[in-house]
Write a protein that holds these residues in place. Structure first.
Motif, PDB file in Angstrom:
ATOM      1  N   LEU A 291       0.694  -1.118   0.559  1.00  0.00           N
ATOM      2  CA  LEU A 291       0.220   0.363  -0.042  1.00  0.00           C
ATOM      3  C   LEU A 291       0.867   1.812   0.181  1.00  0.00           C
ATOM      4  CD1 LEU A 291      -2.923  -0.913   2.145  1.00  0.00           C
ATOM      5  CD2 LEU A 291      -2.932  -1.701   0.244  1.00  0.00           C
ATOM      6  N   MET A 292       2.356   1.244   0.322  1.00  0.00           N
ATOM      7  CA  MET A 292       3.021   2.349   0.513  1.00  0.00           C
ATOM      8  C   MET A 292       3.126   2.205  -0.809  1.00  0.00           C
ATOM      9  SD  MET A 292       4.144   2.187   4.312  1.00  0.00           S
ATOM     10  CE  MET A 292       5.814   3.308   4.197  1.00  0.00           C
ATOM     11  N   HIS A 294       1.729   2.218  -3.264  1.00  0.00           N
ATOM     12  CA  HIS A 294       1.227   3.023  -3.915  1.00  0.00           C
ATOM     13  C   HIS A 294       0.953   4.965  -3.066  1.00  0.00           C
ATOM     14  CE1 HIS A 294      -0.528  -0.826  -5.299  1.00  0.00           C
ATOM     15  NE2 HIS A 294      -1.795  -0.144  -6.185  1.00  0.00           N
ATOM     16  N   GLY A 295       1.880   4.711  -2.973  1.00  0.00           N
ATOM     17  CA  GLY A 295       2.258   6.612  -1.998  1.00  0.00           C
ATOM     18  C   GLY A 295       1.166   6.449  -0.750  1.00  0.00           C
ATOM     19  N   LEU A 296       0.603   5.377  -0.407  1.00  0.00           N
ATOM     20  CA  LEU A 296      -0.471   5.954   1.240  1.00  0.00           C
ATOM     21  C   LEU A 296       0.879   6.280   2.320  1.00  0.00           C
ATOM     22  CD1 LEU A 296      -2.576   4.432  -0.784  1.00  0.00           C
ATOM     23  CD2 LEU A 296      -3.167   3.565   1.533  1.00  0.00           C
ATOM     24  N   ALA A 297       1.002   6.967   2.533  1.00  0.00           N
ATOM     25  CA  ALA A 297       1.621   6.862   4.309  1.00  0.00           C
ATOM     26  C   ALA A 297       1.334   6.111   5.054  1.00  0.00           C
ATOM     27  CB  ALA A 297       1.294   8.247   4.972  1.00  0.00           C
ATOM     28  N   PRO A 298       2.333   5.258   5.731  1.00  0.00           N
ATOM     29  CA  PRO A 298       2.268   4.191   7.196  1.00  0.00           C
ATOM     30  C   PRO A 298       1.200   4.110   7.535  1.00  0.00           C
ATOM     31  CG  PRO A 298       4.487   5.017   7.263  1.00  0.00           C
ATOM     32  CD  PRO A 298       3.658   5.939   6.041  1.00  0.00           C
ATOM     33  N   GLU A 299       0.057   5.535   8.107  1.00  0.00           N
ATOM     34  CA  GLU A 299      -0.958   5.387   8.618  1.00  0.00           C
ATOM     35  C   GLU A 299      -2.333   4.697   8.248  1.00  0.00           C
ATOM     36  OE1 GLU A 299       0.806   9.864   8.759  1.00  0.00           O
ATOM     37  OE2 GLU A 299       1.090   7.123   9.298  1.00  0.00           O
ATOM     38  N   GLU A 300      -1.969   5.510   6.540  1.00  0.00           N
ATOM     39  CA  GLU A 300      -3.088   5.685   5.865  1.00  0.00           C
ATOM     40  C   GLU A 300      -3.387   3.447   5.513  1.00  0.00           C
ATOM     41  OE1 GLU A 300      -3.085   9.300   3.978  1.00  0.00           O
ATOM     42  OE2 GLU A 300      -1.627   7.822   2.787  1.00  0.00           O
ATOM     43  N   ALA A 301      -2.132   3.378   5.361  1.00  0.00           N
ATOM     44  CA  ALA A 301      -1.662   2.399   5.077  1.00  0.00           C
ATOM     45  C   ALA A 301      -2.793   1.364   5.708  1.00  0.00           C
ATOM     46  CB  ALA A 301      -0.580   1.756   4.639  1.00  0.00           C
ATOM     47  N   VAL A 302      -2.646   1.365   7.398  1.00  0.00           N
ATOM     48  CA  VAL A 302      -3.241   0.624   8.500  1.00  0.00           C
ATOM     49  C   VAL A 302      -4.596   0.589   8.562  1.00  0.00           C
ATOM     50  CG1 VAL A 302      -3.304   0.576  11.101  1.00  0.00           C
ATOM     51  CG2 VAL A 302      -0.717   0.688  10.135  1.00  0.00           C
TER      52      VAL A 302
ATOM     53  N   LEU B 103      -6.249   3.030  -5.294  1.00  0.00           N
ATOM     54  CA  LEU B 103      -4.802   3.825  -4.266  1.00  0.00           C
ATOM     55  C   LEU B 103      -4.452   4.850  -4.657  1.00  0.00           C
ATOM     56  CD1 LEU B 103      -4.851   0.720  -2.298  1.00  0.00           C
ATOM     57  CD2 LEU B 103      -6.243   2.886  -1.792  1.00  0.00           C
ATOM     58  N   GLY B 104      -3.506   5.558  -4.019  1.00  0.00           N
ATOM     59  CA  GLY B 104      -3.114   7.008  -4.581  1.00  0.00           C
ATOM     60  C   GLY B 104      -3.112   7.528  -5.541  1.00  0.00           C
TER      61      GLY B 104
END
Lengths: 311, 238
Positions: A291-292, A294-302, B103-104
């Motif tokens: 997920l990261m 894809h550009g998601l920050a760690p808290e967004e991925a969680v 996503l993203g």
């Protein structure tokens, strides 16, 4: 704002729709504390509701061969900071009938509230019951919820339940379900709970597959963070030829939270089979990295992972 | 200027040199194949470029569009324009394909991304990215997610491996689409015909890039076990 309006406001906050209560094709029952404030039945569905000192006593019977096309909505709640509510329910689905029930359990301001549900459910031969229970407890965590159910499913019957408590605090939750399934009966129990703060989650679900070719699955999805604790006991017994059962528990922990899973499988017939799987741990590293990427920050991925798991 | 530059990368695990002075450049818009036998560090290199946990070079520089990215986290690299399709894609309970593909910072609609990898959107958009997908379906969806993102640099780690193999044509179509959309691709593959579809290729051996050049030529040399570095001794384990 009166109690009914407050409860409806909480229903909206919890994602429900008050307009359902105005629908003449939809049966419903609304209970605030120990007061029945609104109800509607439908042909073939008999509802006896009595107010008791601490809550309500309900007897619900669906007549043979009746199929309700819209879910029966029940709405239980305490709108004050303190209070108690005890719901005693007897449900009978006569043979070859079917219905879905959606229970909204709303305690938006709970700081010292106790909610007890004691249900006895009989599902007749070939009958089918779906039961969704959605809780909203507000932000304070001062609530104790004790749902207890004993379910008997007749031959060829089906019972599916889906318990969800993923918005707001849990408080203290102690689920205790016992389900017995006769031949060719199917049972699916799903629970999804997200604990925060000092929440305590205890879930005990037992499925007894007594009939030939009875099938059952217990699926539990828990996320706990902060100092929350969770203990999940999934019990499945296979006691007849062709009985098939599965216990599937997944728990994600963060911070100082603690989670425990106790699968108990028991087989007393050589042609029965029961399996189990349990996964407890922090958020999966590979999922996070995917997920990261894809550009998601760690808290967004969680957030994506936990929301997905909790459905 | 190269889009991605790896300069003298050293990476050691438990005292064993996995990468030993690796230097590589990928230019914008090219498909660059990375060839090497099993255990030569291809997937390790992919993880180092992406910035996966536990993958940080002991020394050397990783630069993207000229910026040193050694200390950036995965999502920070992704936000610069690097993304990756893993050899074994992760599965997600409760996450629909349509949501995964949005996503993203996506550039391509999920429907068209799915069509490009040979999946019917009407059958797949509402499915979950979980264990209900076959290995091949999951790999196609992973490629679709890269197509949807259209990053400046896509790292594809063995898109052809695994069960329910993607066809050569499918993968080449994905490579063409990425290239035509302006993405560069670092492609790790064992299949000669796919590597040959790249613009350039590099061979990795003994933790270093031992040759870089025309993809067809490097692939042919690799296939015939020619290695200027080890003279076939290291590269002959496949």
């Amino acid at each position: 704002m009166n109690e009914f309006d407050e409860l409806m406001s909480a229903l909206g906050t919890a994602g429900g729709d008050e307009a359902i209560l105005a629908d003449p094709e939809t049966a419903h029952l609304v209970v605030v504390g120990n007061r029945i404030v609104s109800s509607r039945s439908l042909p073939g569905l008999e509802v006896e509701a009595d107010e008791t000192e601490g809550g309500v006593r309900l007897k619900i019977r669906l007549r043979e061969g009746v199929h309700l096309t819209t879910p029966v909505h029940t709405c239980f709640g305490v709108v004050h900071r303190e209070g108690a509510q005890q719901i005693e329910i007897e449900v009978v689905l006569e043979r070859n009938s079917s219905a879905r029930f959606i229970a909204h359990c709303l305690f938006p301001k709970a700081e010292r509230v106790r909610h007890i549900m004691d249900a006895h459910i009989e599902i007749g031969e070939g009958a089918s019951m779906g039961y969704q229970e959605r809780h909203y407890h507000g932000p304070f965590g001062g609530i104790e919820v004790i749902p207890k159910a004993v379910v008997r499913i007749g031959s060829g019957g089906r019972y599916t339940s889906d318990f969800t408590l993923t918005d707001g605090r849990v408080g203290s939750l102690a689920i205790d379900y016992d389900v017995e399934a006769a031949e060719d009966a199917v049972v699916e129990l799903t629970a999804r709970v997200f604990g925060h703060g000092s929440d305590e989650i205890r879930i005990r679900e037992r499925v007894v597959l007594d009939g030939e070719n009875a099938r059952g699955i217990i699926k539990t999805r828990i996320a706990v963070e902060d100092d929350a604790v969770a203990e999940v006991t999934g019990i499945t017994e296979g006691n007849a030829s062709g009985a098939r059962g599965h216990v599937d528990c997944m728990e994600i922990i963060r911070d100082r939270a603690v989670a425990k899973a106790i699968p108990i499988v028991s087989v007393t017939h050589p042609q029965a089979k029961v399996t189990h799987e349990a996964a407890i741990g922090s958020v999966d590293k590979h999922q996070m990295e995917t997920l990261m990427a894809h550009g998601l920050a760690p808290e967004e991925a969680v957030d994506v992972i936990v929301k997905g798991m909790l459905g | 200027m190269a889009l991605l530059e790896l300069r003298d990368i050293q990476y050691t695990v438990s005292g064993r040199n996995i990468l030993a002075g690796l230097t590589l450049a990928v230019v914008a818009g090219e498909v660059h194949a990375l060839l090497g036998t099993n255990g030569t560090g291809k997937s390790t290199l992919a993880s180092l470029i992406m910035g996966c946990q536990g993958y940080s070079p002991d020394s050397g520089e990783i630069r993207f569009t000229g910026t040193l990215i050694n200390d950036l986290k995965i999502h920070e690299r992704a936000q610069l324009g690097i993304s990756m399709a893993w050899q074994e894609p992760a599965r997600f309970e409760g996450l629909r394909v349509r949501d995964y593909l949005t996503l993203g910072m996506v550039a391509e609609r999920p429907e068209s991304a799915l069509r490009l990898v040979g999946l019917d959107p009407s059958r797949y958009l509402d499915r979950m990215v979980d264990r209900s997908l076959s290995g091949g379906e999951r790999k196609r969806i992973e490629l679709a997610s890269i197509l949807a993102l259209r990053p400046k640099l896509a790292i594809l780690d063995e898109p052809d491996s695994g069960i329910d193999l993607l066809s050569t044509d499918d993968i080449i179509r994905v490579l063409d689409h990425l290239r035509n959309g302006g993405s560069a691709v670092l492609l790790i593959t064992h299949r000669d015909e796919i590597a040959a579809a790249a613009d350039r290729a590099s061979q990795i051996c003994g933790g270093r890039i031992v040759c870089t050049g025309n993809a067809g030529q490097v692939t042919a040399d690799f296939k015939s076990k020619k290695c200027i570095s080890c003279d076939g001794e290291v590269c002959s384990d496949e």
